[in-house]
Design an enzyme around this catalytic site. Structure first.
Site, PDB file in Angstrom:
ATOM      1  N   ASN A  50      81.093 -49.705  51.802  1.00 32.08           N
ATOM      2  CA  ASN A  50      79.843 -49.032  51.679  1.00 32.08           C
ATOM      3  C   ASN A  50      78.595 -50.016  51.890  1.00 32.08           C
ATOM      4  OD1 ASN A  50      78.254 -46.905  51.490  1.00 32.08           O
ATOM      5  ND2 ASN A  50      77.730 -47.051  49.172  1.00 32.08           N
ATOM      6  N   PHE A  66      73.428 -49.985  42.046  1.00 34.29           N
ATOM      7  CA  PHE A  66      74.476 -48.871  41.675  1.00 34.29           C
ATOM      8  C   PHE A  66      75.427 -48.617  42.484  1.00 34.29           C
ATOM      9  CE2 PHE A  66      74.784 -44.144  40.784  1.00 34.29           C
ATOM     10  CZ  PHE A  66      75.384 -44.090  39.542  1.00 34.29           C
ATOM     11  N   ALA A  67      76.840 -49.363  42.167  1.00 33.87           N
ATOM     12  CA  ALA A  67      77.832 -49.585  43.192  1.00 33.87           C
ATOM     13  C   ALA A  67      78.604 -48.143  42.896  1.00 33.87           C
ATOM     14  CB  ALA A  67      78.622 -50.329  42.809  1.00 33.87           C
ATOM     15  N   HIS A  68      78.943 -47.703  44.177  1.00 41.50           N
ATOM     16  CA  HIS A  68      79.571 -46.351  44.657  1.00 41.50           C
ATOM     17  C   HIS A  68      79.949 -46.022  45.876  1.00 41.50           C
ATOM     18  CE1 HIS A  68      75.507 -45.382  45.607  1.00 41.50           C
ATOM     19  NE2 HIS A  68      75.985 -44.400  46.141  1.00 41.50           N
ATOM     20  N   ALA A  69      80.694 -45.111  46.206  1.00 42.90           N
ATOM     21  CA  ALA A  69      81.321 -44.980  47.371  1.00 42.90           C
ATOM     22  C   ALA A  69      81.457 -43.274  47.298  1.00 42.90           C
ATOM     23  CB  ALA A  69      82.659 -45.311  47.939  1.00 42.90           C
TER      24      ALA A  69
END
Length: 281
Positions: A50, A66-69
């Site tokens: 990402n 803010f780590a996410h996928a």
């Protein structure tokens, strides 16, 4: 809706973690999601990809990533992780580097964790709480800061978030703003907050914008929708403006409505200034 303390168990918190770069920082957050049963290893790779594809837009405030996928089969249940770094690392963000805190999010969909994100955004926007989180000596102490005295803070912020959401869903009341601010000419306007996936950073920005609209008395006249880059292009014609990061603004390009860049997604004053510029007030 899931509360913050439901999504972040003690086992998903690590403090003073040593990493060499941003990839290791995300791997640390992703590893905790795997250990606590929220994801498979594949989700960690998706979070890294990402950033590689969309840039460091997930560094939404000074020092905070803010780590996410996107929701995917690699997400087993909605959950969060918290990694405080021993030494900050660069993600490549123009204004918010270096990063000392990485919070990981795995979301099954775009709705269940909305109130938890609103609660976290409000907590991180408070300087005293931010310092207390930085000073916490272990996971128990950090979770206590998030919860507040006797666990009251998370419940209170959660309730406020739910109340605010109800207010914003009742748009259409034509009354004039109580603080004298002129209301928009149309009964209801829409502003989009946009991130790469529509489930994480855009919700932080949505919460901050809605708090500003509440202070203005415009909550019943302007609705805010958090969405992803692909959906935003299709919904742009419905909106008076789009608020997003510099990286996502470049991805969106020219889409027929003003695209406003926000550097700190938790900053009420910055969003207030952008909203004033949008409506020329």
């Amino acid at each position: 809706m899931a509360a913050l303390n439901d999504l972040l168990p003690k086992a998903a918190v690590r403090l003073d973690v040593r990493v060499a770069d941003w990839q290791e920082a995300i791997r640390a957050a992703g590893g905790l999601l795997v250990e606590t049963g929220a994801t498979t290893d594949g989700y960690t790779a998706e979070m890294i990809r990402n950033v590689e594809e969309n840039g460091p837009y997930l560094v939404i405030a000074p020092g905070f990533a803010f780590a996410h996928a996107r929701p995917s089969p690699a997400v087993l249940r909605t959950g969060m992780s918290w990694v405080r770094l021993e030494q900050p690392v660069e993600f490549g963000h123009e204004s918010n580097d270096p990063v000392h805190l990485v919070v990981g999010l795995a979301a099954e969909d775009s709705g269940a964790h909305t109130a938890a994100m609103a609660a976290l955004a409000q907590l991180l926007a408070d300087p005293a709480t931010g310092q207390a989180l930085q000073d916490a000596t272990d996971a128990e102490a950090l979770l206590a800061v998030l919860a507040g005295p006797d666990g009251e803070r998370d419940d209170r912020v959660q309730e406020e978030a739910v109340r605010e959401q109800a207010v914003h869903e009742q748009a259409g009341d034509e009354r004039r703003a109580g603080n004298g601010q002129p209301v928009p000419a149309k009964a209801v306007h829409k502003i989009l907050t946009v991130c790469g996936n529509g489930v994480g950073t855009s919700l932080f920005l949505k919460n901050t914008l809605e708090q500003v609209l509440d202070r203005w008395g415009w909550s019943r006249h302007v609705t805010v929708e958090a969405t992803d880059t692909i959906s935003a292009k299709g919904k742009a014609s419905e909106a008076v403006a789009i608020l997003t990061s510099r990286e996502i603004a470049r991805t969106l390009g020219e889409i027929g409505v003003p695209v406003k860049v926000v550097e700190d997604f938790t900053s009420g004053p910055e969003v207030d200034r952008i909203l004033r510029d949008t409506y020329d007030v």
